[in-house]
Design a protein around this motif. Structure first.
Motif, PDB file in Angstrom:
ATOM      1  N   VAL A 165     -23.409 -18.522  13.310  1.00 33.86           N
ATOM      2  CA  VAL A 165     -23.382 -19.342  14.520  1.00 33.86           C
ATOM      3  C   VAL A 165     -22.171 -20.257  14.407  1.00 33.86           C
ATOM      4  CG1 VAL A 165     -24.584 -21.083  15.893  1.00 33.86           C
ATOM      5  CG2 VAL A 165     -25.893 -19.258  14.747  1.00 33.86           C
TER       6      VAL A 165
ATOM      7  N   GLU B 220     -20.321 -23.002  16.327  1.00 33.30           N
ATOM      8  CA  GLU B 220     -20.582 -23.933  17.431  1.00 33.30           C
ATOM      9  C   GLU B 220     -20.191 -25.334  16.996  1.00 33.30           C
ATOM     10  OE1 GLU B 220     -21.349 -25.868  20.523  1.00 33.30           O
ATOM     11  OE2 GLU B 220     -22.107 -23.824  20.791  1.00 33.30           O
TER      12      GLU B 220
ATOM     13  N   ARG C  81     -25.882 -26.217  17.500  1.00 37.46           N
ATOM     14  CA  ARG C  81     -25.768 -25.487  16.239  1.00 37.46           C
ATOM     15  C   ARG C  81     -27.092 -25.520  15.464  1.00 37.46           C
ATOM     16  NH1 ARG C  81     -21.354 -27.974  14.445  1.00 37.46           N
ATOM     17  NH2 ARG C  81     -22.452 -29.402  13.062  1.00 37.46           N
TER      18      ARG C  81
ATOM     19  N   CYS D  92     -29.904 -23.549  17.365  1.00 36.25           N
ATOM     20  CA  CYS D  92     -29.754 -22.103  17.145  1.00 36.25           C
ATOM     21  C   CYS D  92     -30.245 -21.730  15.751  1.00 36.25           C
ATOM     22  CB  CYS D  92     -28.304 -21.672  17.338  1.00 36.25           C
ATOM     23  SG  CYS D  92     -27.769 -21.672  19.060  1.00 36.25           S
TER      24      CYS D  92
ATOM     25  N   THR E 226     -24.482 -21.515   9.780  1.00 39.00           N
ATOM     26  CA  THR E 226     -23.902 -22.286  10.877  1.00 39.00           C
ATOM     27  C   THR E 226     -22.542 -22.827  10.459  1.00 39.00           C
ATOM     28  OG1 THR E 226     -25.068 -24.296  10.184  1.00 39.00           O
ATOM     29  CG2 THR E 226     -26.137 -22.926  11.858  1.00 39.00           C
TER      30      THR E 226
ATOM     31  N   LEU F 226     -22.350 -15.418  16.772  1.00 38.21           N
ATOM     32  CA  LEU F 226     -22.615 -16.164  17.997  1.00 38.21           C
ATOM     33  C   LEU F 226     -21.522 -17.222  18.070  1.00 38.21           C
ATOM     34  CD1 LEU F 226     -24.656 -16.630  20.333  1.00 38.21           C
ATOM     35  CD2 LEU F 226     -25.838 -18.237  18.817  1.00 38.21           C
TER      36      LEU F 226
ATOM     37  N   THR G 177     -20.854 -17.850  23.648  1.00 40.36           N
ATOM     38  CA  THR G 177     -21.537 -18.887  24.415  1.00 40.36           C
ATOM     39  C   THR G 177     -20.475 -19.767  25.049  1.00 40.36           C
ATOM     40  OG1 THR G 177     -21.682 -20.473  22.582  1.00 40.36           O
ATOM     41  CG2 THR G 177     -23.493 -18.881  22.822  1.00 40.36           C
TER      42      THR G 177
ATOM     43  N   LYS H 268     -24.333 -21.788  28.701  1.00 37.79           N
ATOM     44  CA  LYS H 268     -25.114 -22.977  28.342  1.00 37.79           C
ATOM     45  C   LYS H 268     -25.484 -23.754  29.608  1.00 37.79           C
ATOM     46  CE  LYS H 268     -22.352 -23.568  24.186  1.00 37.79           C
ATOM     47  NZ  LYS H 268     -21.381 -24.450  23.537  1.00 37.79           N
TER      48      LYS H 268
ATOM     49  N   ASP I 206     -34.083 -20.180  24.901  1.00 38.87           N
ATOM     50  CA  ASP I 206     -34.267 -19.583  23.578  1.00 38.87           C
ATOM     51  C   ASP I 206     -34.625 -18.105  23.683  1.00 38.87           C
ATOM     52  OD1 ASP I 206     -33.897 -22.188  22.753  1.00 38.87           O
ATOM     53  OD2 ASP I 206     -35.946 -22.462  22.014  1.00 38.87           O
TER      54      ASP I 206
ATOM     55  N   LEU J 109     -31.636 -15.877  24.434  1.00 37.09           N
ATOM     56  CA  LEU J 109     -30.791 -15.676  23.256  1.00 37.09           C
ATOM     57  C   LEU J 109     -31.438 -14.685  22.293  1.00 37.09           C
ATOM     58  CD1 LEU J 109     -28.328 -16.357  21.521  1.00 37.09           C
ATOM     59  CD2 LEU J 109     -29.634 -18.271  20.573  1.00 37.09           C
TER      60      LEU J 109
END
Length: 163
Positions: A8, A10, A16, A19, A32, A52, A81, A104, A108, A111
């Motif tokens: 992820v 972000e 972050r 997710c 992340t 992601l 995203t 965005k 949930d 995703l």
């Protein structure tokens, strides 16, 4: 089957972490990352099943990051995203092989459904490719073995073992 790894990328800490929480609750291994440079380092060290990527980050833009990651892992699966999806970003993302888009704020469930579908489609594609490669090899082996006198081969093996 090993847990699937999702990176992820972000810059927003709340998104972050959110997710991370929802993906780990579904038994994904999640890494992340908050910036593009760290993402490149991690991509070099850690293979992932899916990325992601937020395309609206400061500094290096997400699609530029994706281009660099594709240079490392050409077959990587990606969902982007964004807070606003422009036609230009959409076309570039499609050209780079992005598999999914999340605007965005996203739900949930949306995703999770996207990730599940993309990973399943990838598994099915790999299975079909494997089948296309292995089936002809199996047929050749079967044909080859049917023309060989297996009794003669076994007799030779026994004779060699006795020596």
């Amino acid at each position: 089957m090993a847990k699937e790894t999702i990176l992820v990328i972000e810059d927003d800490p709340k998104i972050r972490m959110h997710c991370h929480e929802i993906l780990t609750s579904k038994d994904y291994q999640v890494i992340t990352i908050r910036d593009c440079e760290s993402a490149i380092k991690i991509a070099l060290e850690t293979p992932a099943n899916l990325y992601l990527i937020d395309i609206d980050m400061p500094g290096v833009k997400g699609l530029d990051l994706l281009e660099r990651i594709k240079g490392i892992h050409p077959e990587v699966l990606v969902i982007i995203t964004t807070g606003r999806l422009t036609n230009e970003n959409l076309l570039r993302a499609l050209h780079l092989g992005v598999k999914g888009f999340m605007v965005k704020p996203f739900r949930d469930e949306d995703l999770l459904d996207s990730i599940k579908k993309i990973l399943e489609d990838d598994r099915l594609l790999k299975a079909r490719i494997q089948s296309r490669v292995l089936n002809p090899l199996f047929e050749i082996s079967e044909s080859f073995l049917s023309e060989i006198d297996l009794r003669d081969i076994l007799r030779q093996i026994v004779d060699l073992a006795r020596k």
